[in-house]
Motif scaffolding. Structure first.
Motif, PDB file in Angstrom:
ATOM      1  N   ASN A  89       0.847  -1.190   0.000  1.00  0.00           N
ATOM      2  CA  ASN A  89       0.000   0.000   0.000  1.00  0.00           C
ATOM      3  C   ASN A  89       0.882   1.239   0.000  1.00  0.00           C
ATOM      4  OD1 ASN A  89      -2.420  -1.468   0.163  1.00  0.00           O
ATOM      5  ND2 ASN A  89      -2.293  -1.566   2.385  1.00  0.00           N
ATOM      6  N   SER A  90       0.423   2.301  -0.683  1.00  0.00           N
ATOM      7  CA  SER A  90       1.151   3.577  -0.644  1.00  0.00           C
ATOM      8  C   SER A  90       1.174   4.091   0.792  1.00  0.00           C
ATOM      9  CB  SER A  90       0.457   4.610  -1.528  1.00  0.00           C
ATOM     10  OG  SER A  90       0.492   4.199  -2.870  1.00  0.00           O
ATOM     11  N   PHE A  91       2.216   4.830   1.124  1.00  0.00           N
ATOM     12  CA  PHE A  91       2.295   5.385   2.474  1.00  0.00           C
ATOM     13  C   PHE A  91       2.943   6.759   2.424  1.00  0.00           C
ATOM     14  CE2 PHE A  91       5.933   2.682   1.730  1.00  0.00           C
ATOM     15  CZ  PHE A  91       7.009   3.443   2.154  1.00  0.00           C
ATOM     16  N   GLU A  92       2.764   7.506   3.496  1.00  0.00           N
ATOM     17  CA  GLU A  92       3.277   8.871   3.610  1.00  0.00           C
ATOM     18  C   GLU A  92       4.388   8.889   4.661  1.00  0.00           C
ATOM     19  OE1 GLU A  92       2.686  13.077   2.552  1.00  0.00           O
ATOM     20  OE2 GLU A  92       1.697  11.292   1.791  1.00  0.00           O
ATOM     21  N   MET A  93       5.514   9.471   4.288  1.00  0.00           N
ATOM     22  CA  MET A  93       6.577   9.735   5.255  1.00  0.00           C
ATOM     23  C   MET A  93       6.374  11.197   5.655  1.00  0.00           C
ATOM     24  SD  MET A  93       9.632   7.585   3.405  1.00  0.00           S
ATOM     25  CE  MET A  93      10.673   7.312   4.828  1.00  0.00           C
ATOM     26  N   THR A  94       5.839  11.409   6.847  1.00  0.00           N
ATOM     27  CA  THR A  94       5.323  12.725   7.225  1.00  0.00           C
ATOM     28  C   THR A  94       6.381  13.711   7.695  1.00  0.00           C
ATOM     29  OG1 THR A  94       4.820  11.882   9.436  1.00  0.00           O
ATOM     30  CG2 THR A  94       3.050  11.808   7.801  1.00  0.00           C
ATOM     31  N   THR A  95       7.536  13.216   8.114  1.00  0.00           N
ATOM     32  CA  THR A  95       8.573  14.115   8.624  1.00  0.00           C
ATOM     33  C   THR A  95       9.885  13.912   7.871  1.00  0.00           C
ATOM     34  OG1 THR A  95       9.284  12.545  10.315  1.00  0.00           O
ATOM     35  CG2 THR A  95       7.589  14.141  10.951  1.00  0.00           C
ATOM     36  N   GLU A  96      10.709  14.944   7.876  1.00  0.00           N
ATOM     37  CA  GLU A  96      12.051  14.855   7.302  1.00  0.00           C
ATOM     38  C   GLU A  96      12.861  13.854   8.121  1.00  0.00           C
ATOM     39  OE1 GLU A  96      15.816  17.874   6.515  1.00  0.00           O
ATOM     40  OE2 GLU A  96      14.000  18.607   7.457  1.00  0.00           O
ATOM     41  N   ARG A  97      13.645  13.026   7.448  1.00  0.00           N
ATOM     42  CA  ARG A  97      14.495  11.997   8.058  1.00  0.00           C
ATOM     43  C   ARG A  97      13.707  10.858   8.695  1.00  0.00           C
ATOM     44  NH1 ARG A  97      18.468  15.585  11.474  1.00  0.00           N
ATOM     45  NH2 ARG A  97      16.693  16.948  11.439  1.00  0.00           N
ATOM     46  N   GLN A  98      12.431  10.720   8.339  1.00  0.00           N
ATOM     47  CA  GLN A  98      11.644   9.589   8.841  1.00  0.00           C
ATOM     48  C   GLN A  98      12.145   8.308   8.198  1.00  0.00           C
ATOM     49  OE1 GLN A  98       7.388  10.036   8.544  1.00  0.00           O
ATOM     50  NE2 GLN A  98       7.047   7.844   8.671  1.00  0.00           N
ATOM     51  N   THR A  99      12.148   7.231   8.956  1.00  0.00           N
ATOM     52  CA  THR A  99      12.600   5.935   8.471  1.00  0.00           C
ATOM     53  C   THR A  99      11.427   4.974   8.386  1.00  0.00           C
ATOM     54  OG1 THR A  99      14.749   6.260   9.504  1.00  0.00           O
ATOM     55  CG2 THR A  99      14.164   4.008   8.933  1.00  0.00           C
ATOM     56  N   THR A 100      11.363   4.240   7.300  1.00  0.00           N
ATOM     57  CA  THR A 100      10.355   3.197   7.118  1.00  0.00           C
ATOM     58  C   THR A 100      11.064   1.917   6.698  1.00  0.00           C
ATOM     59  OG1 THR A 100       8.712   4.829   6.423  1.00  0.00           O
ATOM     60  CG2 THR A 100       8.282   2.539   5.845  1.00  0.00           C
ATOM     61  N   VAL A 101      10.635   0.802   7.240  1.00  0.00           N
ATOM     62  CA  VAL A 101      11.248  -0.480   6.936  1.00  0.00           C
ATOM     63  C   VAL A 101      10.189  -1.419   6.363  1.00  0.00           C
ATOM     64  CG1 VAL A 101      12.465  -2.484   7.899  1.00  0.00           C
ATOM     65  CG2 VAL A 101      12.957  -0.189   8.763  1.00  0.00           C
ATOM     66  N   LYS A 102      10.518  -2.087   5.280  1.00  0.00           N
ATOM     67  CA  LYS A 102       9.647  -3.091   4.650  1.00  0.00           C
ATOM     68  C   LYS A 102      10.470  -4.342   4.394  1.00  0.00           C
ATOM     69  CE  LYS A 102       6.122  -0.252   3.892  1.00  0.00           C
ATOM     70  NZ  LYS A 102       4.843  -0.392   4.558  1.00  0.00           N
ATOM     71  N   ARG A 103       9.792  -5.466   4.216  1.00  0.00           N
ATOM     72  CA  ARG A 103      10.482  -6.719   3.888  1.00  0.00           C
ATOM     73  C   ARG A 103      10.094  -7.122   2.471  1.00  0.00           C
ATOM     74  NH1 ARG A 103       9.391 -12.345   4.573  1.00  0.00           N
ATOM     75  NH2 ARG A 103       7.451 -11.821   5.609  1.00  0.00           N
ATOM     76  N   LEU A 104      11.082  -7.449   1.675  1.00  0.00           N
ATOM     77  CA  LEU A 104      10.871  -7.916   0.310  1.00  0.00           C
ATOM     78  C   LEU A 104      11.082  -9.424   0.291  1.00  0.00           C
ATOM     79  CD1 LEU A 104      10.293  -7.105  -2.629  1.00  0.00           C
ATOM     80  CD2 LEU A 104      12.757  -6.790  -2.931  1.00  0.00           C
ATOM     81  N   ASP A 105       9.999 -10.155   0.070  1.00  0.00           N
ATOM     82  CA  ASP A 105      10.059 -11.617   0.126  1.00  0.00           C
ATOM     83  C   ASP A 105      10.998 -12.200  -0.919  1.00  0.00           C
ATOM     84  OD1 ASP A 105       8.284 -11.862   2.258  1.00  0.00           O
ATOM     85  OD2 ASP A 105       6.531 -11.856   0.939  1.00  0.00           O
TER      86      ASP A 105
END
Length: 125
Positions: A89-105
């Motif tokens: 799903n699309s997502f929003e990184m709301t702040t500068e320097r925000q980190t998001t982690v996902k797993r690629l199967d």
């Protein structure tokens, strides 16, 4: 510091989003020890690119080195950055320097498109 000098910083804290400033060209190499990725203990080392070289489009493919998959870590350079990834799903990184982690199967690939520049790192086990 002089040419060919180095500095090593070790910590138990996550330094994601740390800004490094220099008035001369430098190389930044980062890594971690004993990262648990499913049943595998991994060690990672990677060279970071300057924020001026962060991008808005990426294609990533899992190389199938473990059954767990790869960890994708994204860091935003701007607030309100929309990220679209095939298979997520699309997502929003709301702040500068925000980190998001996902797993690629294992065996999968994804195309990432961001509305503002982001840094994308992949950790393989």
């Amino acid at each position: 510091m002089d040419a060919l000098d180095s500095i090593q910083i070790e910590t138990t804290y996550d330094l994601t989003g740390t800004y490094i400033y220099s008035d001369k060209p430098i190389t930044v190499i980062v890594g971690s020890r004993n990262v648990t990725n499913g049943d595998v203990i991994a060690h990672t080392v990677e060279q970071l690119v300057p924020s001026s070289h962060w991008g808005t489009e990426f294609v990533l493919k899992n190389l199938g080195t473990s059954g767990y998959g790869d960890i994708i870590k994204m860091v935003s350079s701007w607030s309100n950055t929309t990220v679209k990834m095939n298979g997520y799903n699309s997502f929003e990184m709301t702040t500068e320097r925000q980190t998001t982690v996902k797993r690629l199967d294992q065996g999968h690939w994804t195309y990432i498109k961001a509305s503002n520049p982001i840094q994308v790192n992949t950790r393989r086990s």
